[in-house]
Write a protein that holds these residues in place. Sequence first.
Motif, PDB file in Angstrom:
ATOM      1  N   ASP A 233      65.231  33.379  64.549  1.00 37.85           N
ATOM      2  CA  ASP A 233      66.068  33.353  65.625  1.00 37.85           C
ATOM      3  C   ASP A 233      65.552  32.979  67.093  1.00 37.85           C
ATOM      4  OD1 ASP A 233      67.673  34.308  63.723  1.00 37.85           O
ATOM      5  OD2 ASP A 233      68.346  36.236  64.833  1.00 37.85           O
ATOM      6  N   TRP A 234      64.171  33.310  67.252  1.00 32.89           N
ATOM      7  CA  TRP A 234      63.609  32.939  68.336  1.00 32.89           C
ATOM      8  C   TRP A 234      63.405  31.201  68.495  1.00 32.89           C
ATOM      9  CZ3 TRP A 234      63.954  35.435  72.771  1.00 32.89           C
ATOM     10  CH2 TRP A 234      63.741  36.984  72.777  1.00 32.89           C
TER      11      TRP A 234
ATOM     12  N   MET B  88      71.657  33.169  64.836  1.00 36.24           N
ATOM     13  CA  MET B  88      70.928  33.937  65.297  1.00 36.24           C
ATOM     14  C   MET B  88      71.482  35.427  64.890  1.00 36.24           C
ATOM     15  SD  MET B  88      69.531  32.759  68.970  1.00 36.24           S
ATOM     16  CE  MET B  88      68.519  34.114  69.292  1.00 36.24           C
TER      17      MET B  88
ATOM     18  N   ALA C  26      64.561  40.036  68.070  1.00 39.11           N
ATOM     19  CA  ALA C  26      65.144  38.939  67.370  1.00 39.11           C
ATOM     20  C   ALA C  26      64.136  38.500  66.430  1.00 39.11           C
ATOM     21  CB  ALA C  26      65.267  37.824  68.219  1.00 39.11           C
ATOM     22  N   SER C  27      64.634  38.056  65.038  1.00 44.24           N
ATOM     23  CA  SER C  27      63.476  37.484  64.017  1.00 44.24           C
ATOM     24  C   SER C  27      62.743  36.083  64.588  1.00 44.24           C
ATOM     25  CB  SER C  27      64.247  37.029  62.918  1.00 44.24           C
ATOM     26  OG  SER C  27      65.168  36.030  62.972  1.00 44.24           O
TER      27      SER C  27
ATOM     28  N   PRO D  30      63.857  41.834  63.046  1.00 49.67           N
ATOM     29  CA  PRO D  30      63.833  41.728  64.650  1.00 49.67           C
ATOM     30  C   PRO D  30      62.530  42.015  65.318  1.00 49.67           C
ATOM     31  CG  PRO D  30      65.912  42.846  63.563  1.00 49.67           C
ATOM     32  CD  PRO D  30      64.739  42.798  62.715  1.00 49.67           C
TER      33      PRO D  30
ATOM     34  N   HIS E  56      70.058  37.892  63.244  1.00 50.82           N
ATOM     35  CA  HIS E  56      69.019  39.029  63.155  1.00 50.82           C
ATOM     36  C   HIS E  56      68.644  39.217  64.758  1.00 50.82           C
ATOM     37  CE1 HIS E  56      69.511  37.500  59.015  1.00 50.82           C
ATOM     38  NE2 HIS E  56      69.225  38.873  58.772  1.00 50.82           N
ATOM     39  N   SER E  57      69.533  39.167  65.494  1.00 54.10           N
ATOM     40  CA  SER E  57      68.941  39.551  66.993  1.00 54.10           C
ATOM     41  C   SER E  57      70.032  40.734  67.524  1.00 54.10           C
ATOM     42  CB  SER E  57      69.374  38.394  67.765  1.00 54.10           C
ATOM     43  OG  SER E  57      68.620  37.185  67.302  1.00 54.10           O
TER      44      SER E  57
ATOM     45  N   LEU F 250      75.006  33.719  70.071  1.00 57.90           N
ATOM     46  CA  LEU F 250      74.143  34.044  68.881  1.00 57.90           C
ATOM     47  C   LEU F 250      74.761  33.509  67.538  1.00 57.90           C
ATOM     48  CD1 LEU F 250      73.307  37.861  69.826  1.00 57.90           C
ATOM     49  CD2 LEU F 250      71.833  35.824  70.163  1.00 57.90           C
TER      50      LEU F 250
ATOM     51  N   ARG G 284      77.858  37.245  70.946  1.00 59.19           N
ATOM     52  CA  ARG G 284      77.533  36.857  69.575  1.00 59.19           C
ATOM     53  C   ARG G 284      78.471  35.541  69.440  1.00 59.19           C
ATOM     54  NH1 ARG G 284      77.456  42.527  66.212  1.00 59.19           N
ATOM     55  NH2 ARG G 284      75.854  43.373  67.647  1.00 59.19           N
TER      56      ARG G 284
END
Length: 444
Positions: free
Chosen positions: A344-345, A319, A340-341, A186, A321-322, A314, A310
């Motif tokens: 994930d973005w 997502m 966020a990773s 993240p 890893h946010s 998410l 979530r």
Amino acid sequence: MKRLLAVIAGVIIAAGIGGWLYMSGSPIGQIYVPSGTGITAKQICSLTFVSGLEPERARALYTDPILGDASSLLQVRIDHERETVTASALGVLFRQTAIHREGLGCTLVHDPATFDPGLSLPLSGQADLMTLDAGWRDAHFDAGGLDAALDLAFTDDGRNTLAALVLHDGRLVAERYAEGVTAETPLPGWSMSKSFAATLAGVLVQRGLLDVHAEGLVPDLAANGRGAITVDQLLRMTAGLDGFETGDGFDPNSQMLFTQANMAHYAANRNVIHAPGDHWNYQSGNTILAGSALAGHLGDTVPERQATLRDWLLDPLGMHHSVVEIDEAGTLQMSSYIYASARDWARLGQLYLDGGRAGGVQIIPADWIGYVTTPTPRSAGRYGAGFWLNNPGLPQDAFMMDGFQSQRTVIIPSDELVIVRMGATNGINEDTPGFVNGVIAARR
């Protein structure tokens, strides 16, 4: 004994200087130095315990460059057992402490008596299963061209790129990470968080819970007679409040982010300098207030709100890893503090190319892309609702999540591309257009 007396004298002198700076009303003592210790404690905490970077590297990349010579006056203490970071000037002045809680990130704590350090909501721990689709890449791109674009993004000239990736038609076709950073790390999105807030608003609209144009939805604004300001105006930066941000450490935004326990309360009590909707003025306080309105639909407590966030957004996007951090009052900090990773973005951006659907479920309205990309009046066509538009050097239909230190997620509907670049760029041009256009040039 002499050494002890010297230390005591030094502490007394430093305390006297600090007291004089504060009591004199100088912005150096009221905003700049407290902001410096605040950003250092908060960011080093998050970068260490959320991102997993070495503290020395985190400080060298992210905080010392923006503090300049003042960074040499700051002392940082890290307690790895308690997962806390304390920063102070000259060891005793304007001391601030950030505390990490699993799944909730780091929070600057101003009143330990009212803060629950044991609260946590661990992430799912699910592995990121996205894989490079080499067959799709080779069918639609020149692989050498993609590598050249990544080489440009990672140019070793001080731009400090840490992660870059490309999705095409939802498939991963290129990615690269700096040493110590992985596909599951993240990273700070800074103001890309504002695009997340606009997306969450879409989630609530899709569920029939929110009318972004309704009045009286923001608790802190309604409490002080400013309830006419709408979520739409907050997302579009037209609320009319005096909360300018310059990024120099002397502005109200710095004071809000790095010295305030309740950011929404602070933002809501800025002076009204324009009628709502009449003037465009980019400021993080607007999104803080929008986020406080959105959070009210997620639950009554911090765990309830984080869990609903979530469940509704998410997890459906993958997502996992946010982390959406909060301030001491529990406000979701969706102006600046989402970690966020890179993948994930990218998933967040892909939602807009998929018509707002994920896993066969309509997460946001199918036409929400039209809402967030409609230019806000008096923004010179550059800003929609949480997204930047008409970005120089990029395709005309591209819209972008944009964050401090050159965090970028570029969404290009005409090319079915989502391109992410993350790093710690300070004082130079990271050349996002060069990277993006290099990817486009590699299309077959």
